[in-house]
Design an enzyme around this catalytic site. Structure first.
Site, PDB file in Angstrom:
ATOM      1  CG  HIS A 114       5.307   1.734  -3.796  1.00 10.28           C
ATOM      2  ND1 HIS A 114       4.653   2.906  -3.495  1.00 10.28           N
ATOM      3  CD2 HIS A 114       5.609   1.141  -2.600  1.00 10.28           C
ATOM      4  CE1 HIS A 114       4.555   3.033  -2.171  1.00 10.28           C
ATOM      5  NE2 HIS A 114       5.124   1.980  -1.618  1.00 10.28           N
ATOM      6  CB  THR A 134      -5.632  -3.748   6.524  1.00 11.37           C
ATOM      7  OG1 THR A 134      -4.431  -3.273   7.144  1.00 11.37           O
ATOM      8  CG2 THR A 134      -5.330  -4.198   5.108  1.00 11.37           C
ATOM      9  NE  ARG A 155      16.649   5.054   0.144  1.00 12.06           N
ATOM     10  CZ  ARG A 155      15.483   4.416   0.152  1.00 12.06           C
ATOM     11  NH1 ARG A 155      14.669   4.545   1.190  1.00 12.06           N
ATOM     12  NH2 ARG A 155      15.118   3.661  -0.869  1.00 12.06           N
ATOM     13  CD  GLU A 169       1.181   1.491   1.394  1.00  9.92           C
ATOM     14  OE1 GLU A 169       1.182   0.247   1.503  1.00  9.92           O
ATOM     15  OE2 GLU A 169       2.136   2.217   1.741  1.00  9.92           O
ATOM     16  CE  LYS A 191       2.429   0.935   5.764  1.00  9.98           C
ATOM     17  NZ  LYS A 191       1.984   1.061   4.366  1.00  9.98           N
ATOM     18  CD  GLU A 245       4.003   5.332  -5.274  1.00  9.07           C
ATOM     19  OE1 GLU A 245       4.645   4.924  -6.267  1.00  9.07           O
ATOM     20  OE2 GLU A 245       3.105   4.674  -4.720  1.00  9.07           O
ATOM     21  CE1 TYR A 288       8.137   0.090  -0.550  1.00 10.54           C
ATOM     22  CE2 TYR A 288      10.356  -0.828  -0.345  1.00 10.54           C
ATOM     23  CZ  TYR A 288       9.512   0.267  -0.529  1.00 10.54           C
ATOM     24  OH  TYR A 288      10.058   1.524  -0.689  1.00 10.54           O
ATOM     25  CB  THR A 335       1.960   0.497  -2.802  1.00  9.97           C
ATOM     26  OG1 THR A 335       1.776   0.762  -1.414  1.00  9.97           O
ATOM     27  CG2 THR A 335       1.242   1.562  -3.615  1.00  9.97           C
ATOM     28  CE1 TYR A 351      12.112   3.740   7.812  1.00 13.10           C
ATOM     29  CE2 TYR A 351      11.306   5.877   8.566  1.00 13.10           C
ATOM     30  CZ  TYR A 351      12.175   5.128   7.794  1.00 13.10           C
ATOM     31  OH  TYR A 351      13.110   5.750   7.016  1.00 13.10           O
ATOM     32  CD  GLU A 406      -0.645  -3.276   0.020  1.00  7.99           C
ATOM     33  OE1 GLU A 406      -0.549  -4.507   0.239  1.00  7.99           O
ATOM     34  OE2 GLU A 406      -0.136  -2.399   0.755  1.00  7.99           O
TER      35      GLU A 406
END
Length: 404
Positions: free
Chosen positions: A124, A249, A133, A191, A245, A352, A119, A338, A236, A193
């Protein structure tokens, strides 16, 4: 055009030479291949024909033996391959072992041992904090600037590019629901990556220092960490990502060796907090990579995230993975997290880009907040090379399919 003549500026020329595993169409035999332009070189067969000592590392149905051989072998094999495609005296022998990309099937190039995802993008992380939040005094969690945050994923669901992704099902609960419901995810996301592939293992109990990153990591590839946001949001707390997740992938069929990316190395963003010694890279060589990523949905580019903005480097992530004494195995894969830049057009997830579904994307085939069945997502990228060249990274493509 002769087989060794490439168009000017080809991003898969002799300055690149990424590795993969392929089989000719109609054959079940897999072998290590090296991409050269729009062709694939059967590296093992070429090594055998030339009497190369590296046939023992290349004549295999997986990259595993080469990955395990270590950095000296990686550099030696790369020099040999470069000579095979550039030195005229080798080309007549090597030419019969070149296959058009259109005439081969590409496979997952290595057996994935463990999978960890990080992360590491401040942009991100701040976007996610602002979304979920909005009233918090800081959009970052208190630990974010002190260590690379990560989680362990599921190695058995790592799939190669062009593998269909079945829409996952699971529990989800919106704030207005009195109880959770079960069903297919309705907030399926991407995502964008970068994945790093471990070659040389380490001993349990012995952390890997920042300076030893290149002794252990063979190369990198593009990675799409598909995410079911509705399943993830409900499950989570308190242990983090799980079924949201682990369903799939996607990784590229081509692993770009770190040696091909020397000219793409760059300093990471300025550190704003003092780091503990095992993560302090102020005296190390530049640990970032200047990779220019594009994200396309159904052929329409929706984002161009810059990897150079990643706050935590791959070397710091490797140090964090092993600082407790956890060992590395050949074939370990870890994702960057990400990749998102500061601009709206540089965000690496639909979460996003649409601000959690508030602002739909306008695509030629209709609006999108999250992915619909039939959508095809493609990640592509390049990095600056020597003398103005570009180093191409293998694409990652996946199509979303519904459950029967």
């Amino acid at each position: 055009m002769p087989p060794f003549d490439l168009p000017e500026g080809d991003p898969f020329g002799p300055h690149n030479l990424p590795y993969g595993v392929f089989s000719p169409l109609g054959s079940d035999e897999r072998t290590v291949g090296v991409r050269y332009g729009d062709q694939v070189l059967d590296a093992g067969a070429a090594a055998a024909a030339l009497g190369s000592p590296y046939v023992s590392l290349l004549a295999h149905p997986t990259l595993g033996p080469l990955l395990a051989a270590g950095r000296t072998a990686w550099s030696d094999v790369r020099r040999a391959l470069t000579a095979w495609v550039t030195v005229p005296s080798h080309q007549e022998t090597v030419a019969p072992f070149l296959h058009p990309l259109s005439a081969v099937t590409l496979h997952l190039p290595f057996e994935v041992a463990d999978y960890v995802d990080f992360y590491a993008s401040e942009n991100h992380a701040r976007n996610v904090g602002r979304i979920f939040r909005p009233d918090a005094p800081d959009s970052l969690t208190p630990n974010w600037k002190h260590l690379p945050i990560g989680y362990h994923g599921r190695s058995g669901t790592i799939v190669v590019s062009d593998t269909d992704v079945v829409r996952p099902s699971g529990q989800r609960k919106s704030p207005s629901d009195p109880a959770p419901v079960f069903g297919p995810s309705v907030r399926l996301d991407i995502e964008a990556e970068v994945g790093f592939v471990v070659g040389t293992p380490s001993r349990m109990g012995e952390p890997v220092a920042l300076a030893d990153f290149r002794e252990h990591v063979f190369g990198l590839c593009l990675l799409n960490d598909w995410s079911a946001r509705d399943i993830q949001a409900w499950e989570y707390v308190p242990l983090g990502p799980f079924l949201g997740k682990s369903f799939a992938t996607s990784v590229s069929a081509w692993i770009t060796p770190l040696d091909a990316l020397e000219d793409a190395r760059t300093a990471p963003p300025e550190r704003t907090h003092t780091l503990l010694p095992y993560l302090d890279d102020s005296a190390e060589e530049p640990g970032g990579y200047d990779l220019r990523i594009s994200v396309a949905i159904n052929g329409h580019v929706v984002s161009e995230p810059p990897f150079s903005t990643m706050y935590w480097t791959a070397a710091q992530q490797l140090a964090q993975m092993t600082v407790n004494g956890a060992s590395l195995r050949t074939g370990d894969l870890y994702g960057s997290g990400t990749v998102s830049g500061p601009a709206e057009r540089e965000r690496g997830s639909l979460l996003e880009l649409t601000w959690n579904g508030r602002d739909a994307l306008e695509l030629p085939d209709g609006k999108r907040t999250f992915l619909e069945d039939g959508d095809v997502v493609t990640l592509s990228a390049w990095a600056p090379g020597a003398n103005g060249t570009r180093v191409g990274l293998g694409e990652v493509t996946g199509r979303i399919v519904g459950r029967d």
